[in-house]
Design an enzyme around this catalytic site. Structure first.
Site, PDB file in Angstrom:
ATOM      1  N   HIS A  26       3.509  -5.159   6.384  1.00  0.00           N
ATOM      2  CA  HIS A  26       3.840  -6.506   6.852  1.00  0.00           C
ATOM      3  C   HIS A  26       3.354  -6.686   8.288  1.00  0.00           C
ATOM      4  CE1 HIS A  26       6.152 -10.055   5.498  1.00  0.00           C
ATOM      5  NE2 HIS A  26       6.295 -10.296   6.793  1.00  0.00           N
TER       6      HIS A  26
ATOM      7  N   SER B 127       3.911 -14.078   5.104  1.00  0.00           N
ATOM      8  CA  SER B 127       5.345 -14.012   5.295  1.00  0.00           C
ATOM      9  C   SER B 127       5.948 -15.409   5.113  1.00  0.00           C
ATOM     10  CB  SER B 127       5.649 -13.412   6.670  1.00  0.00           C
ATOM     11  OG  SER B 127       6.995 -13.040   6.766  1.00  0.00           O
TER      12      SER B 127
ATOM     13  N   ASP C 200       4.609  -3.092   2.125  1.00  0.00           N
ATOM     14  CA  ASP C 200       5.397  -4.116   2.798  1.00  0.00           C
ATOM     15  C   ASP C 200       6.889  -3.769   2.764  1.00  0.00           C
ATOM     16  OD1 ASP C 200       6.635  -6.427   3.708  1.00  0.00           O
ATOM     17  OD2 ASP C 200       5.347  -7.778   2.576  1.00  0.00           O
TER      18      ASP C 200
END
Length: 301
Positions: free
Chosen positions: A279, A114, A251
């Site tokens: 995610h 991320s 994601d």
């Protein structure tokens, strides 16, 4: 000057320490595995403690590496002082190097998820000499890249609207029970729709993070930090460090083809897919994720 508050940490011993970095910030750092093995630095995402890296993943990676994970500024046990001493997001990339410096690690494999993947892109540009390899997932290409005739900006979807609604509540004051419910719901959306979501697994994770941090306050400093100075995507065309981009097909923040676009911008990049990965890091994705990373670092055939 950066230093580890425990002088023994400079000898690469396993355990926990604190590293003093710029602007009066102190970072919590944990070291796991054999110090004689290649170092691997884990860089977590925005407003997230290093405890978000699953212990099971750290354990698997430490079989082949000396693993270092840490709490960013304003997360976990690190200093929380953004409102008194604000900083730009790019300062978090400098912190990663400060951790390596304090532990006297000359070069390391670096893994970023991320925002951590964004920071790894900056490390590829500014500190390539400190990187043995780079692994990035759950991250978009930084701004400023040259146009790609195969994947236009219009081809890159934005975050799931459900996340945007949750992020609008980031940093609000909630009692511990309400905060736990909010965090579990956040993880539910981040997990994606393919892999089963175990609410209790992530509730346990958040209880551990709260115990580690000593608070249920929801950190939001990184959402407020200055984003300037990172429009350097075109420079990635000069990267020579071996780089792995892991595609997370579920994601909800950077869905396909974000990973493909990032990999295409880095000449040394290879791309692999971890099926079902969103995610979040549920236990189900830990083994294939560890295999992808250790294969890339050259520690597994």
């Amino acid at each position: 000057m950066t230093r580890a508050t425990d002088p023994q940490a400079g000898g690469l011993r396993r355990g926990e320490t604190f590293v003093d970095v710029a602007d009066g910030y102190r970072l919590w750092v944990e070291m796991t595995g054999d110090p004689e093995r290649p170092a691997l630095l884990l860089v977590m995402g925005a407003n997230a403690s290093g405890q978000c890296w699953p212990d099971e993943l750290v354990e698997l990676l430490s079989r082949d590496h000396f693993v270092v994970r840490y709490d960013h500024r304003d997360t976990g046990r690190s200093t929380h002082a953004f409102h008194e001493r604000p900083y730009p997001i790019r300062a978090l990339a400098d912190d990663a190097i400060a951790v390596l410096d304090a532990l006297r690690i000359a070069r390391a494999h670096v893994v970023g998820m991320s925002l951590g993947g964004t920071l790894v892109q900056l490390l590829l540009l500014d500190h390539a000499d400190r990187l043995l390899s780079a692994t990035i997932f759950g991250s978009a290409l930084i701004a400023g890249a040259a146009p790609d005739p195969g994947i236009s900006d219009d081809d890159l979807p934005g975050p799931d609207p459900r996340l945007l609604a949750l992020w609008a509540e980031l940093g609000q004051e909630r009692d511990p029970e309400a905060e736990l419910r909010w965090r579990v719901e956040h993880w539910r959306v981040l997990n994606g729709a393919i892999l089963p979501f175990d609410a209790e697994e992530f509730a346990d994770l958040e209880r551990r993070i709260a115990t580690h941090s000593g608070t249920w306050h929801s950190p939001a400093a990184h959402a407020l930090a200055d984003q300037s100075g990172m429009e350097r995507g075109a420079e990635l065309a000069n990267v020579s460090v071996p780089t792995l981009v892991i595609d997370a097909p579920e994601d909800p923040i950077t869905p396909p083809p974000h990973a493909d676009r990032l990999a295409r911008a880095i000449p040394t990049a290879t791309r692999v897919t971890v099926p079902g990965l969103g995610h979040a890091l549920p236990l189900a994705v830990v083994p294939p994720l560890a295999t992808a990373i250790t294969t890339h670092t050259g520690q597994r055939p």
